[in-house]
Structures are given as structure tokens and as C-alpha cells.
Design an enzyme around this catalytic site. Structure first.
Site, PDB file in Angstrom:
ATOM      1  N   SER A 180      15.606 -14.025  21.497  1.00  0.00           N
ATOM      2  CA  SER A 180      14.360 -13.259  21.651  1.00  0.00           C
ATOM      3  C   SER A 180      13.606 -13.820  22.857  1.00  0.00           C
ATOM      4  CB  SER A 180      13.473 -13.380  20.402  1.00  0.00           C
ATOM      5  OG  SER A 180      12.849 -14.662  20.365  1.00  0.00           O
TER       6      SER A 180
ATOM      7  N   LYS B 133      11.269 -21.139  24.854  1.00  0.00           N
ATOM      8  CA  LYS B 133      11.545 -22.526  24.460  1.00  0.00           C
ATOM      9  C   LYS B 133      12.639 -23.128  25.345  1.00  0.00           C
ATOM     10  CE  LYS B 133       9.022 -23.078  20.678  1.00  0.00           C
ATOM     11  NZ  LYS B 133       7.927 -24.031  20.590  1.00  0.00           N
TER      12      LYS B 133
HETATM   13  P1  NAD Z   1       1.449 -21.454  14.226  1.00  0.00           P
HETATM   14  O1  NAD Z   1       1.289 -20.139  14.900  1.00  0.00           O
HETATM   15  O2  NAD Z   1       1.080 -21.554  12.785  1.00  0.00           O
HETATM   16  O3  NAD Z   1       0.622 -22.583  15.017  1.00  0.00           O
HETATM   17  C1  NAD Z   1       0.589 -22.680  16.408  1.00  0.00           C
HETATM   18  C2  NAD Z   1      -0.802 -23.147  16.797  1.00  0.00           C
HETATM   19  O4  NAD Z   1      -0.857 -23.312  18.216  1.00  0.00           O
HETATM   20  C3  NAD Z   1      -1.894 -22.148  16.426  1.00  0.00           C
HETATM   21  O5  NAD Z   1      -2.927 -22.779  15.706  1.00  0.00           O
HETATM   22  C4  NAD Z   1      -2.381 -21.613  17.780  1.00  0.00           C
HETATM   23  O6  NAD Z   1      -3.746 -21.269  17.774  1.00  0.00           O
HETATM   24  C5  NAD Z   1      -2.053 -22.763  18.717  1.00  0.00           C
HETATM   25  N1  NAD Z   1      -1.830 -22.340  20.114  1.00  0.00           N
HETATM   26  C6  NAD Z   1      -0.966 -21.397  20.562  1.00  0.00           C
HETATM   27  N2  NAD Z   1      -1.050 -21.286  21.906  1.00  0.00           N
HETATM   28  C7  NAD Z   1      -1.979 -22.180  22.315  1.00  0.00           C
HETATM   29  C8  NAD Z   1      -2.516 -22.522  23.582  1.00  0.00           C
HETATM   30  N3  NAD Z   1      -2.118 -21.906  24.706  1.00  0.00           N
HETATM   31  N4  NAD Z   1      -3.456 -23.494  23.636  1.00  0.00           N
HETATM   32  C9  NAD Z   1      -3.896 -24.120  22.516  1.00  0.00           C
HETATM   33  N5  NAD Z   1      -3.416 -23.821  21.283  1.00  0.00           N
HETATM   34  C10 NAD Z   1      -2.474 -22.857  21.192  1.00  0.00           C
HETATM   35  O7  NAD Z   1       2.962 -21.922  14.444  1.00  0.00           O
HETATM   36  P2  NAD Z   1       3.821 -22.988  13.614  1.00  0.00           P
HETATM   37  O8  NAD Z   1       4.644 -22.254  12.651  1.00  0.00           O
HETATM   38  O9  NAD Z   1       2.962 -24.085  13.177  1.00  0.00           O
HETATM   39  O10 NAD Z   1       4.785 -23.512  14.763  1.00  0.00           O
HETATM   40  C11 NAD Z   1       4.398 -24.627  15.548  1.00  0.00           C
HETATM   41  C12 NAD Z   1       5.471 -24.947  16.562  1.00  0.00           C
HETATM   42  O11 NAD Z   1       6.687 -25.252  15.892  1.00  0.00           O
HETATM   43  C13 NAD Z   1       5.777 -23.808  17.519  1.00  0.00           C
HETATM   44  O12 NAD Z   1       5.951 -24.322  18.810  1.00  0.00           O
HETATM   45  C14 NAD Z   1       7.059 -23.226  16.994  1.00  0.00           C
HETATM   46  O13 NAD Z   1       7.807 -22.692  18.039  1.00  0.00           O
HETATM   47  C15 NAD Z   1       7.738 -24.434  16.382  1.00  0.00           C
HETATM   48  N6  NAD Z   1       8.622 -24.065  15.267  1.00  0.00           N
HETATM   49  C16 NAD Z   1       8.126 -23.460  14.142  1.00  0.00           C
HETATM   50  C17 NAD Z   1       8.984 -23.127  13.096  1.00  0.00           C
HETATM   51  C18 NAD Z   1       8.519 -22.449  11.830  1.00  0.00           C
HETATM   52  O14 NAD Z   1       9.361 -22.122  10.980  1.00  0.00           O
HETATM   53  N7  NAD Z   1       7.235 -22.236  11.639  1.00  0.00           N
HETATM   54  C19 NAD Z   1      10.347 -23.418  13.224  1.00  0.00           C
HETATM   55  C20 NAD Z   1      10.819 -24.022  14.380  1.00  0.00           C
HETATM   56  C21 NAD Z   1       9.940 -24.344  15.404  1.00  0.00           C
END
Ligand code: NAD
Ligand code: USQ
Length: 383
Positions: free
Chosen positions: A179, A185
Site C-alpha cells: 500500500s 515506511k
Molecule cells: P495511531 O494512529 O494510533 O498513532 C499515531 C500517532 O502519531 C497519533 O497520535 C498521531 O496524532 C501522531 N502523528 C501522526 N503524524 C504526526 C506528525 N506529523 N507529527 C506529530 N504527530 C503525528 O497509530 P499506532 O497504531 O499507534 O501506530 C504507531 C506506529 O506504529 C505507526 O508508525 C505505525 O506505522 C506503527 N505500527 C502500528 C501497528 C498497529 O497494528 N497499530 C503495527 C505495525 C506498526
């Protein structure tokens, strides 16, 4: 250690910030709150009623006596990020702050551009600030298992040794993401690797699988500390979504044949993995890659497990194979290594009946908050 958690208002970041604070680290949260804004724009909401960030942090202080610094702003804004870094002076940065939904990134051109600019430029700003003023700080960056795609050979942790025409080298593992989000990433990984090779920065890329669960020791301490739990067709992820679907009597939405295999982990292991990474930092110039998941499951297999767990609680759970809105392999080989974090001491919480029971009960508790119109997927990968 002074740890800046970027994205600390989100699902993984909130749990991690509280965990690290509880373990005695000096924690700062930096977040633009843009995720709350995207929820509003899409008219979706987390299953759980999450409190505003300042109230969350005040309650944490009332309960534990521990203070978490707060920086509200966007990391694509270089001046803001630069000031926050100067003020906080972190030893380690845990970077969760990105747009993380694959369907969101595939809505249209605008959302693809937003995702890639937000993610790539934010990380790039951070790398430049580290190069200029924090060269010894350790970056722990959340990547994704989806960077690798689903190759027909074993997936290594970041690098693969190849013999070609009689010569041999260890090179970055080939990437075939599925995607515009997963691609962002890959771009990040390349930029961070470059910053380590050329500027001598130190970084760990945590290629995380799909996270499930909602409770950690800290977020379970008080209703005001509750974590978000997404269930909608854009931000909800497979296992969490299926538990909420089971709780409201919606058929579990397996896309296509359901043979899509992915790495999964409990959110209690997410926070521990980050702790392990910061406590044993990468060396200067090293770009370290850890595959962060504890078990591999097929999507259909997960649905069957939840059907079984639901039935034993008296829920009637149907599993339905829906037309796959994505373009991806629905039956494939998938064998990924994950020994680096285990070698550092990770003791996984494997998926168990009791975890599924507790997640299902949690979903039942908040099921009146579910908007049934937001369950089925509306975004498609097709042209
Ligand atoms: P989420 O959307 O719950 O949290 C991401 C946070 O980052 C949010 O609070 C958002 O406001 C903040 N954010 C985004 N862009 C920003 C910016 N430019 N400046 C400041 N803050 C910003 O996502 P999550 O599920 O907690 O995922 C967190 C990280 O872990 C991500 O990078 C995601 O790719 C990675 N990840 C998540 C999962 C999953 O299953 N949730 C799995 C693998 C990897
Ligand atoms: N799927 C279903 N039914 C659903 C939802 C998803 O069958 O209702 C399927 C998808 O088609 C896909 C798989 O389940 O094959 C995973 O989808 P997902 O939405 O659970 O996860 P994904 O889009 O890959 O993204 C999530 C997080 C992302 C993280 C990634 C880790 O949103 O931030 O990077 O998981 S990984 O999958 O290992 O790349």
C-alpha cells in the site's frame, strides 16, 4: 533515560509512554493530535472513550506522581520539532508519529500524498535535527513487517546475504510493500539507513507486525488512562476488529480467501520490545533492524479462533469471506525470522483463549459505542 515518544497520543505510543514512565524513564510525549482530527474527518471514533491528552497526563500524575512532558505540534514543521528537541534533550527517540493506515493511504491521490509527505518528511526532519545537534541520540523507529511484502522465500531481519556471479554481500532485504502507507515506511527505512551510513547516526527500525489487545498494566489503572481501540474499516486492524465484530453480532469480515499470513503481537509486547531496543542501543553508524512480532497467523485462522472463543462465551459468531477490497496474495508462503528481540530477552505474551476472552469482554462493555455503518470496508485498491 530521557525518552521522547513521538506519536505518544496514539494506540502504541500512549501505552509505551506510560510503560516507560512507570519503569523510571523520563518521558516526553510529542504529538500533533492529527489522528484525532482524521477520525473526526472520517466520522469514525475509537471503541473506547479516550480522554483529551492533558487530562490523561494529569490523571497519570495524580495516580503515580510521575510527570510526562507534552509537546503539541507536527514533526513536518522543522522549527517546532527543533525547539521541542532542544527543550527536551532526549537520549532516545521512539518514533510512532505517522499516518499508519493502509486503507487511508489508498483512498485517493490526496491521501496517498498526505501519508507519504507526513511520514517521510517528518522522519527526514528528525534525521536532520539529529545530524546537526543530537548525533549520539538513538532513534527507535516504528517500521512494519509489511515492508517486505509476501516473498516466496524466508524473510530475514532487515538484511540478506546474497551470492551473485561468484561474489557475496549482505544487503538490505528486498521490499515489496502492498500500500502507499507501507511504501512510506520503506522510504523511511532507506532514509534512516542513509543517515546511519553517511552521518554515523544510530537507529533501530522495528518492523512491527499487527498489534492486538488494549490493556497494559498502566492503561488499565484508570478509566481516564484507557487506550484507543480502532474497529472501523479504515483504522481497525484484523484481530481487534474481529473481536468487536463478534461482540456486536456482525459476521467477521475475512477479505478474500483469508490465507493472508501476517506477524502479530500483543500490545504488552510492543511496549517491552521498545524498552529492549532503547536499553541496548544501536552503535554509532549502525542501522539495526528487528522484526517485531511474536506469532504468525492467517487472517482466516484468526477469525476461526475468535469464533471459537466467542461461542464458548455464548456469542453466535459467523465468519464471512467478503470480496477483497485490497490487491494482495490470499494464499502464500510466509516465514519471517524474529529472533533479534527474543535474543535481547523478550518473553512473548502468546495469543491465548484468556486474552481473546478479555478482549471480547472489553468489546462487549463498549459495544453501544459502535457505529455499525463503519464496519465494512469502503476503500478499494482496484483502479
Ligand atoms: P495511531 O494512529 O494510533 O498513532 C499515531 C500517532 O502519531 C497519533 O497520535 C498521531 O496524532 C501522531 N502523528 C501522526 N503524524 C504526526 C506528525 N506529523 N507529527 C506529530 N504527530 C503525528 O497509530 P499506532 O497504531 O499507534 O501506530 C504507531 C506506529 O506504529 C505507526 O508508525 C505505525 O506505522 C506503527 N505500527 C502500528 C501497528 C498497529 O497494528 N497499530 C503495527 C505495525 C506498526
Ligand atoms: N483483513 C481482513 N479483514 C479485515 C481487515 C483486514 O481480512 O476486516 C486482512 C487484510 O486484507 C490484510 C490483513 O488482514 O491481508 C491485515 O490487514 P490489517 O488492516 O489488519 O493490517 P495492515 O493493513 O497490514 O496494517 C496494520 C497497521 C499498520 C501496520 C501493519 C503491520 O494498520 O500500521 O504497519 O498492520 S503489517 O501487517 O505486518 O504490515
Amino acid at each position: 533515560m530521557k525518552v521522547l515518544v513521538i506519536g505518544g497520543d496514539g494506540y502504541c505510543g500512549w501505552a509505551t509512554a506510560l510503560y516507560l514512565s512507570n519503569r523510571g524513564h523520563e518521558v516526553g510525549i510529542l504529538d500533533s493530535l492529527v489522528r484525532r482530527h482524521w477520525d473526526n474527518e472520517l466520522c469514525i471514533d475509537t471503541l473506547t472513550p479516550i480522554a483529551p491528552i492533558k487530562q490523561r497526563l494529569q490523571r497519570w500524575k495524580d495516580i503515580t506522581g510521575k510527570t510526562i512532558d507534552l509537546f503539541i505540534g507536527d514533526i513536518t514543521n522543522y522549527e517546532f520539532l527543533s525547539k521541542a528537541m532542544d527543550q527536551f534533550q532526549p537520549d532516545a527517540i521512539v518514533h510512532f508519529g505517522e499516518q499508519r493506515s493502509a486503507p487511508f493511504s489508498m483512498i485517493d491521490r490526496e491521501h496517498a500524498v498526505l501519508t507519504q509527505v507526513n511520514n517521510v518528511v517528518g522522519t527526514l526532519n528528525l534525521l536532520y535535527i539529529m545530524k546537526e545537534r543530537f548525533p549520539d541520540c538513538h532513534l527507535v523507529k516504528l517500521g512494519t513487517m509489511g515492508e517486505y511484502g509476501t516473498p516466496n522465500i524466508d524473510i530475514e531481519e532487515g538484511y540478506i546475504t546474497i551470492e551473485h556471479n561468484g561474489r557475496k554481500d549482505t544487503l538490505p532485504y528486498p521490499k515489496q510493500p502492498g500500500s502507499m502507507y507501507h511504501l512510506s515506511k520503506v522510504h523511511d527505512s532507506h532514509n534512516i539507513h542513509f543517515a546511519c551510513r553517511i552521518w554515523g547516526l544510530r537507529a533501530t527500525d522495528l518492523n512491527q507486525g499487527i498489534v492486538y489487545g488494549v490493556l497494559t498494566e498502566e492503561t488499565g489503572m484508570d478509566e481516564m488512562l484507557i487506550n484507543r481501540l480502532d474497529y472501523d474499516g479504515v483504522f481497525g486492524t484484523a484481530l481487534n476488529r474481529f473481536c468487536i465484530q463478534a461482540a456486536i453480532g456482525h459476521p467477521l469480515t475475512v477479505y478474500g480467501k483469508g490465507g493472508q499470513t501476517r506477524g502479530f503481537l500483543d500490545i504488552r509486547d510492543t511496549v517491552r520490545c521498545v524498552e529492549l531496543a532503547i536499553e541496548t542501543p544501536a552503535q554509532p553508524g549502525e542501522f539495526r533492524v528487528f522484526n517485531q512480532f511474536t506469532e504468525l497467523f492467517g487472517v482466516g485462522e484468526i477469525a476461526s479462533m475468535i469464533q471459537k472463543a466467542g461461542s464458548s462465551m455464548g456469542l453466535k459468531v459467523d465468519v464471512q469471506n467478503f470480496d477483497n477490497p485490497r490487491i494482495e496474495k490470499e494464499e502464500h508462503y510466509f516465514n519471517a525470522k524474529n529472533t533479534n528481540l527474543l535474543d535481547l530477552g523478550l518473553q512473548p505474551h502468546y495469543l491465548s483463549d484468556s486474552l481473546l476472552d478479555s478482549l471480547l469482554n472489553f468489546a462487549i462493555k463498549y459495544k453501544d459505542r459502535v457505529d455499525h455503518d463503519e464496519i465494512l470496508p469502503k476503500v478499494t485498491w482496484k483502479r
